[in-house]
Design an enzyme around this catalytic site. Structure first.
Site, mmCIF file in Angstrom:
data_model
loop_
_atom_site.group_PDB
_atom_site.id
_atom_site.type_symbol
_atom_site.label_atom_id
_atom_site.label_comp_id
_atom_site.label_asym_id
_atom_site.label_seq_id
_atom_site.Cartn_x
_atom_site.Cartn_y
_atom_site.Cartn_z
ATOM 1 C CG MET A 3 -1.914 -1.199 1.148
ATOM 2 S SD MET A 3 -3.460 -0.909 2.010
ATOM 3 C CE MET A 3 -2.884 -0.774 3.676
ATOM 4 C CB ALA A 26 3.765 4.647 3.329
ATOM 5 N N GLY A 31 11.376 -2.787 5.273
ATOM 6 C CA GLY A 31 10.659 -4.070 5.307
ATOM 7 C C GLY A 31 10.134 -4.432 3.921
ATOM 8 C CG HIS A 32 7.049 -2.105 2.026
ATOM 9 N ND1 HIS A 32 6.937 -0.987 2.808
ATOM 10 C CD2 HIS A 32 5.842 -2.715 2.066
ATOM 11 C CE1 HIS A 32 5.699 -0.899 3.293
ATOM 12 N NE2 HIS A 32 5.028 -1.943 2.867
ATOM 13 C CG ASP A 34 0.619 -7.286 7.965
ATOM 14 O OD1 ASP A 34 0.018 -6.643 8.832
ATOM 15 O OD2 ASP A 34 1.420 -6.757 7.168
ATOM 16 C CD GLN A 52 -2.026 -8.816 4.611
ATOM 17 O OE1 GLN A 52 -2.877 -7.946 4.653
ATOM 18 N NE2 GLN A 52 -0.782 -8.557 4.263
HETATM 19 O O1 PAF Z 1 -0.127 -5.874 3.751
HETATM 20 C C1 PAF Z 1 -0.513 -4.911 3.039
HETATM 21 O O2 PAF Z 1 0.184 -3.922 2.818
HETATM 22 C C2 PAF Z 1 -1.910 -4.968 2.414
HETATM 23 O O3 PAF Z 1 -2.814 -5.581 3.272
HETATM 24 C C3 PAF Z 1 -1.921 -5.649 1.025
HETATM 25 C C4 PAF Z 1 -1.547 -7.103 1.103
HETATM 26 C C5 PAF Z 1 -0.974 -4.906 0.087
HETATM 27 C C6 PAF Z 1 -3.331 -5.561 0.428
HETATM 28 O O4 PAF Z 1 -3.758 -4.240 0.296
#
Ligand code: PAF
Length: 285
Positions: free
Chosen positions: A28, A30, A34-35, A150, A153
Site C-alpha cells: 500500500m 509508504a 521491510g518492503h 501481518d 493476513q
Molecule cells: O499488507 C498490506 O500492505 C496490504 O494488506 C496488502 C496485502 C498490500 C493488500 O492491500
C-alpha cells in the site's frame, strides 16, 4: 524499472518482453526497508518482479484511518528504482482499475477471519482478499511475497491461494525491525516522538513472553503483557493472543496445543492513536 497504471499496460509489457510470470510484492506504499526486503527476496528468485502500490479502501474499517494512511508515491518510486531491474515494474493503479464497480464479493475463511485482527477490524480481511485476488488476476504472478508481521493476513492469503490460485506460491518473509526492535511499519512515521521512543518495548515484551512461555500458563502470559503495556504512557493493549499459524485459534490453555503446529504470540495495541501489531514465534513446551 517501468511504471504502469493499467492492466492493459502490464499485459503489453509481458508480450513485449516475452517473459514468464513475475514474482509479485503487493503493497500500500509508504515503503520502508521491510518492503524493500520483500522486493530483494523476490529479485533473488524471479527473473521479473512486480510491485503494486495501491491503498485499498475496502480493507479499512475506519474511514479516518484510510484518510490518514501515509501516501508517498515519489519517495516510493525513488526507493524502488534503487533495487528494481530494467524489466521489473511498479503497478500504481487508480481505484477504478481495481474496482470498476462496487466489489460485492464475500470470502468465506471459516473462523480464520473471526479472531484477533478480524474481531477488532470487521470486514478487514474480506477487503484484503478482494484486492489481493484482483491484483492476482491482473498481474498473474507465479509467486507473491508477504511479510510475517501481518501474521493473520499471511495465513488467510495462503488459504485464499490454496483454494483459488493454486499456481501462485506464497512466500513468507521475516519481520524487519528498527534498531530498538520496533517492527517496521508504514504507520510508524505517524507515531508521536514520545510514543516512538517507547516503541522498542513492544518487541521486548514479546521476547520476554517467548522466554517465559515454557513455564507459564496462557493466562499468566496475558496478565504479564497487559500489565507491562499499561505501564507505558499513551499505550493501550487491544489484544494479546497465542495462536498457531494454520487454525489461528487463540489458545486458552496450554493443554489445547497440538504437537504438529507452530505457535505465535500476537499483539495489537494503540500507541496514542496509531494501531500497531507484532508477533513472535514461541515454544510453549
Ligand atoms: O499488507 C498490506 O500492505 C496490504 O494488506 C496488502 C496485502 C498490500 C493488500 O492491500
Amino acid at each position: 524499472m517501468k511504471v504502469f497504471t493499467t492492466a492493459r499496460q502490464v499485459a503489453g509489457h509481458y508480450e513485449k518482453c516475452g517473459c514468464e510470470a513475475p514474482g509479485f510484492v503487493p503493497t500500500m506504499g509508504a515503503l520502508h526497508e521491510g518492503h524493500l526486503s520483500l522486493v530483494r527476496s523476490a529479485i533473488k528468485k524471479c527473473p521479473m518482479v512486480a510491485v503494486s502500490i495501491f491503498v485499498n479502501p475496502t480493507q479499512f474499517n475506519d474511514p479516518e484511518d484510510l484518510k490518514k494512511y501515509p501516501r508517498t508515491p515519489e519517495e516510493d518510486l525513488s526507493m524502488l528504482s534503487g533495487v528494481m531491474r530494467n524489466d521489473d515494474f511498479v503497478f500504481m493503479p487508480p481505484p477504478e482499475e481495481i474496482y470498476p464497480g462496487t466489489d460485492t464479493r464475500t470470502f468465506d475463511f471459516g473462523t480464520l477471519d473471526k479472531v484477533m485482527e478480524g474481531l477488532h477490524r470487521p470486514g478487514h480481511f474480506n477487503g484484503v482478499a478482494q484486492v489481493v485476488s484482483r491484483l492476482f488476476d491482473l498481474i498473474k504472478p507465479s509467486s507473491a511475497y508477504f511479510g510475517q508481521k501481518d501474521f493473520q493476513q499471511l495465513t488467510i492469503i495462503r488459504n485464499l491461494a490454496r483454494r483459488n490460485y493454486p499456481g501462485i506460491m506464497i512466500v513468507a518473509c521475516p519481520i524487519k525491525r528498527e534498531l530498538d526492535g520496533l517492527a517496521m511499519s508504514s504507520r510508524n512515521r505517524r507515531l508521536l516522538p514520545e510514543h516512538r521512543e517507547k516503541g522498542g518495548e513492544i518487541f521486548k515484551t514479546l521476547k520476554n513472553v517467548a522466554r517465559m512461555a515454557r513455564k507459564k500458563e496462557i493466562d499468566e502470559l496475558k496478565t504479564y503483557v497487559n500489565k507491562r503495556i499499561s505501564t507505558i504512557p499513551g499505550f493501550r493493549l487491544e489484544y494479546f493472543e497465542i495462536a498457531d499459524d494454520v487454525s489461528l485459534t487463540p489458545l486458552k490453555r496450554k493443554s489445547e496445543m497440538a504437537d504438529d503446529r507452530n505457535y505465535y504470540a500476537c499483539i495489537a495495541l494503540f500507541a496514542g492513536n496509531i494501531r500497531l501489531i507484532d508477533n513472535i514465534r514461541i515454544s510453549l513446551r
